[in-house]
Write a protein that holds these residues in place. Structure first.
Motif, short mmCIF file in Angstrom:
data_model
loop_
_atom_site.label_atom_id
_atom_site.label_comp_id
_atom_site.label_asym_id
_atom_site.label_seq_id
_atom_site.Cartn_x
_atom_site.Cartn_y
_atom_site.Cartn_z
N SER A 175 0.82 -1.15 0.07
CA SER A 175 0.01 0.05 0.07
C SER A 175 1.03 1.11 0.02
O SER A 175 0.54 2.03 -0.76
N LYS A 176 1.82 1.12 0.75
CA LYS A 176 2.78 2.65 0.73
C LYS A 176 3.58 2.55 -0.67
O LYS A 176 3.64 3.80 -1.02
N THR A 177 4.04 1.59 -1.12
CA THR A 177 4.62 1.56 -2.54
C THR A 177 3.51 2.00 -3.63
O THR A 177 4.08 3.16 -4.22
N TYR A 178 2.47 1.55 -3.72
CA TYR A 178 1.59 1.94 -4.68
C TYR A 178 1.13 3.43 -4.35
O TYR A 178 1.22 4.08 -5.31
N ALA A 179 0.93 3.92 -3.10
CA ALA A 179 0.46 5.21 -2.98
C ALA A 179 1.39 6.09 -3.12
O ALA A 179 1.10 7.40 -3.89
N GLU A 180 2.61 5.78 -2.93
CA GLU A 180 3.69 6.88 -3.22
C GLU A 180 3.91 6.99 -4.74
O GLU A 180 3.99 8.22 -5.27
N LYS A 181 3.91 5.88 -5.69
CA LYS A 181 3.87 5.99 -6.88
C LYS A 181 2.85 6.67 -7.35
O LYS A 181 3.10 7.62 -8.40
N ALA A 182 1.58 6.39 -7.00
CA ALA A 182 0.56 7.25 -7.45
C ALA A 182 0.60 8.69 -7.22
O ALA A 182 0.23 9.40 -8.10
N ALA A 183 1.17 8.99 -6.09
CA ALA A 183 1.29 10.21 -5.81
C ALA A 183 2.19 11.19 -6.79
O ALA A 183 2.16 12.06 -7.12
N TRP A 184 3.43 10.59 -7.09
CA TRP A 184 4.36 10.89 -7.81
C TRP A 184 3.93 11.26 -9.28
O TRP A 184 4.02 12.09 -10.17
N ASP A 185 3.04 10.23 -9.78
CA ASP A 185 2.38 10.15 -11.16
C ASP A 185 1.44 11.34 -11.20
O ASP A 185 1.27 11.91 -12.31
N PHE A 186 0.62 11.49 -10.16
CA PHE A 186 -0.27 12.76 -10.10
C PHE A 186 0.69 13.99 -10.01
O PHE A 186 0.20 14.92 -10.92
N VAL A 187 1.55 14.07 -9.18
CA VAL A 187 2.46 15.36 -9.45
C VAL A 187 3.05 15.54 -10.80
O VAL A 187 3.01 16.71 -11.21
N GLU A 188 3.37 14.69 -11.28
CA GLU A 188 3.77 14.79 -12.79
C GLU A 188 2.93 15.38 -13.73
O GLU A 188 3.50 16.11 -14.57
N LYS A 189 1.71 14.94 -13.51
CA LYS A 189 0.65 15.65 -14.28
C LYS A 189 0.23 17.03 -13.89
O LYS A 189 -0.80 17.84 -14.57
N HIS A 190 0.44 17.13 -12.73
CA HIS A 190 -0.19 18.48 -12.15
C HIS A 190 1.00 19.47 -11.75
O HIS A 190 1.39 19.31 -10.62
N LYS A 191 1.67 20.17 -12.58
CA LYS A 191 2.95 20.74 -12.24
C LYS A 191 2.69 21.89 -11.34
O LYS A 191 3.89 22.54 -10.69
N ASN A 192 1.52 22.27 -11.05
CA ASN A 192 1.35 23.28 -9.84
C ASN A 192 1.62 22.88 -8.50
O ASN A 192 1.52 23.63 -7.55
N LEU A 193 1.76 21.61 -8.16
CA LEU A 193 1.82 20.79 -7.02
C LEU A 193 3.17 20.75 -6.84
O LEU A 193 4.12 20.06 -7.50
N SER A 194 3.89 21.24 -5.35
CA SER A 194 5.06 21.14 -4.95
C SER A 194 4.88 19.64 -4.00
O SER A 194 4.44 20.17 -2.90
N MET A 195 5.61 18.87 -4.28
CA MET A 195 5.52 17.57 -3.01
C MET A 195 6.76 17.12 -2.89
O MET A 195 7.63 17.07 -3.43
N VAL A 196 6.79 16.83 -1.36
CA VAL A 196 8.12 16.04 -1.04
C VAL A 196 7.67 14.83 -0.17
O VAL A 196 6.56 14.98 0.42
N ALA A 197 8.51 13.68 -0.43
CA ALA A 197 8.06 12.53 0.17
C ALA A 197 9.11 12.21 1.43
O ALA A 197 10.30 12.48 1.27
N ILE A 198 8.42 11.94 2.67
CA ILE A 198 9.32 11.25 3.80
C ILE A 198 9.42 9.96 3.81
O ILE A 198 8.12 9.47 3.98
N ASN A 199 10.36 9.38 3.83
CA ASN A 199 10.47 7.84 3.91
C ASN A 199 11.04 7.36 5.08
O ASN A 199 12.45 6.96 5.19
N PRO A 200 10.47 7.30 6.18
CA PRO A 200 11.00 6.98 7.42
C PRO A 200 11.09 5.50 7.75
O PRO A 200 10.41 4.69 7.10
N VAL A 201 12.08 5.17 8.37
CA VAL A 201 12.41 3.70 8.91
C VAL A 201 11.46 3.40 9.90
O VAL A 201 10.39 4.07 10.37
N MET A 202 11.80 2.12 10.73
CA MET A 202 10.78 1.80 12.00
C MET A 202 11.14 3.12 12.74
O MET A 202 12.11 3.44 13.41
#
Length: 341
Positions: A175-202
């Motif tokens: 779910s985390k893998t698919y959700a982040e991939k979907a988010a980056w795909d969305f941002v690629e199509k919507h150039k007005n969005l600035s997004m940063v992803a945080i990938n924490p360990v345990m």
């Protein structure tokens, strides 16, 4: 902490009652932000109302991330959004959730957040997405000599073919893998969005919720004696306060971009148990690492944290994180006080 920058002062945190999210809310309030926190049920978020600054600058709003358009009005007037809400094993309605349920809930919720962000009359300064090391580690290009960095992206086929991962955790990783991939795909199509992803360990440390979250279960169960066998696995570990601060730095720093792995130490569970034994010798720890002749000890791997350090994150030593966590467990009545040294 320094105050909130003048042009970044109103933010929304989805899933605000969560373990990491609660600390994000606390730190944002301490910095002077106006915070809107969304939760499925405001009753489980009452601990946030007692935080310093909450009476004046925190608004809790009921919202189900799976409902299309639910964030449209909530995000209006916000300068930024922290999207932390996701289904998590042991902290969600996970008992009856299938792999497909995990994926659908996480992806749909993330896209609902992004769609509401994209529709705003005044564009956001930034969206900070809470992803996970789970969306990084299980990449096809991973080898025993790899230094894992932000260019690694987990592959669903690799995840599904790992026999040692349980059903719930496998659903979460996917779910985390698919959700982040979907988010980056969305941002690629919507150039007005600035997004940063945080990938924490345990993520471990003291809880603001009054409960013990699943990632804190290892130190708690080890010292309480409930754990009898130490898992044969290696994990990265980070303190919850540093994880929360990484989110805020990613929001405030104009130069922040892409993904950020957040990890303080990489340790085998047995090595973390050794640290806990050293720190808390008054607790009788009976759990051990039990391997048969055909099972080797899980190998170490290496993680690059250079990028998040360049963002300005100064991470607390793991021993200090553990001391804070154990003191929290005692205060919550989940662990007997054995006169901590």
């Amino acid at each position: 902490m320094t105050g909130a920058p003048a042009d970044l002062r109103t933010v929304c945190v989805t899933g605000a009652s969560g373990f990491i999210a609660s600390w994000i809310v606390k730190m944002l309030l301490e910095k002077g932000y106006n915070v809107r926190g969304t939760v499925r049920n405001p009753e489980i978020a009452k601990h946030l109302l007692g935080l310093p600054g909450a009476s004046d600058r925190l608004q809790l709003l009921a919202a189900d991330i799976s409902t299309p358009g639910v964030f449209d009005s909530i995000f209006e007037g916000c300068d930024g959004v922290f999207h932390t809400s996701t289904p998590t094993p042991g902290a969600y309605d996970s008992a009856s959730m299938s792999e497909a349920d995990y994926i659908e809930t996480a992806v749909k919720g993330t896209l609902n957040v992004l769609e509401s962000c994209a529709k705003l009359t005044r564009p956001l300064k930034r969206l900070v997405l809470t992803s996970s090391m789970a969306a990084v580690h299980f990449a096809k290009k991973l080898t025993p000599d790899s230094v894992i960095d932000e260019t690694f992206f987990s592959d669903p086929d690799v995840i599904r073919n790992i026999p040692t991962i349980g059903k719930d955790f496998k659903g979460y990783i996917l779910s985390k893998t698919y959700a982040e991939k979907a988010a980056w795909d969305f941002v690629e199509k919507h150039k007005n969005l600035s997004m940063v992803a945080i990938n924490p360990v345990m993520t471990i440390g003291p809880s603001l919720q009054g409960t013990v979250n699943p990632t804190n279960s290892f130190p708690l169960d080890l010292l309480s004696g409930e754990l009898k066998t130490i898992p044969n696995a290696v994990r990265g570990w980070i303190g919850v306060k540093d994880c929360a601060m990484a989110h805020i730095l990613a929001y405030e720093k104009p130069e922040a971009h892409g993904r950020y792995i957040v990890s303080q130490s990489t340790l085998h569970f047995a090595d973390l148990a050794a640290v806990l034994r050293k720190l808390f010798p008054n607790y009788k720890v009976e759990a051990s690492l039990e391997l048969d002749e055909s099972e080797p000890r899980a190998p170490m791997y290496f993680v690059s944290t250079q990028k998040v350090k360049e963002l300005g994150l100064d991470m607390e030593p793991l021993e200090d994180v553990l001391k804070d966590a154990i003191q929290c467990f005692i205060s919550l009545g989940r662990l007997q006080d054995q006169k901590l040294k």
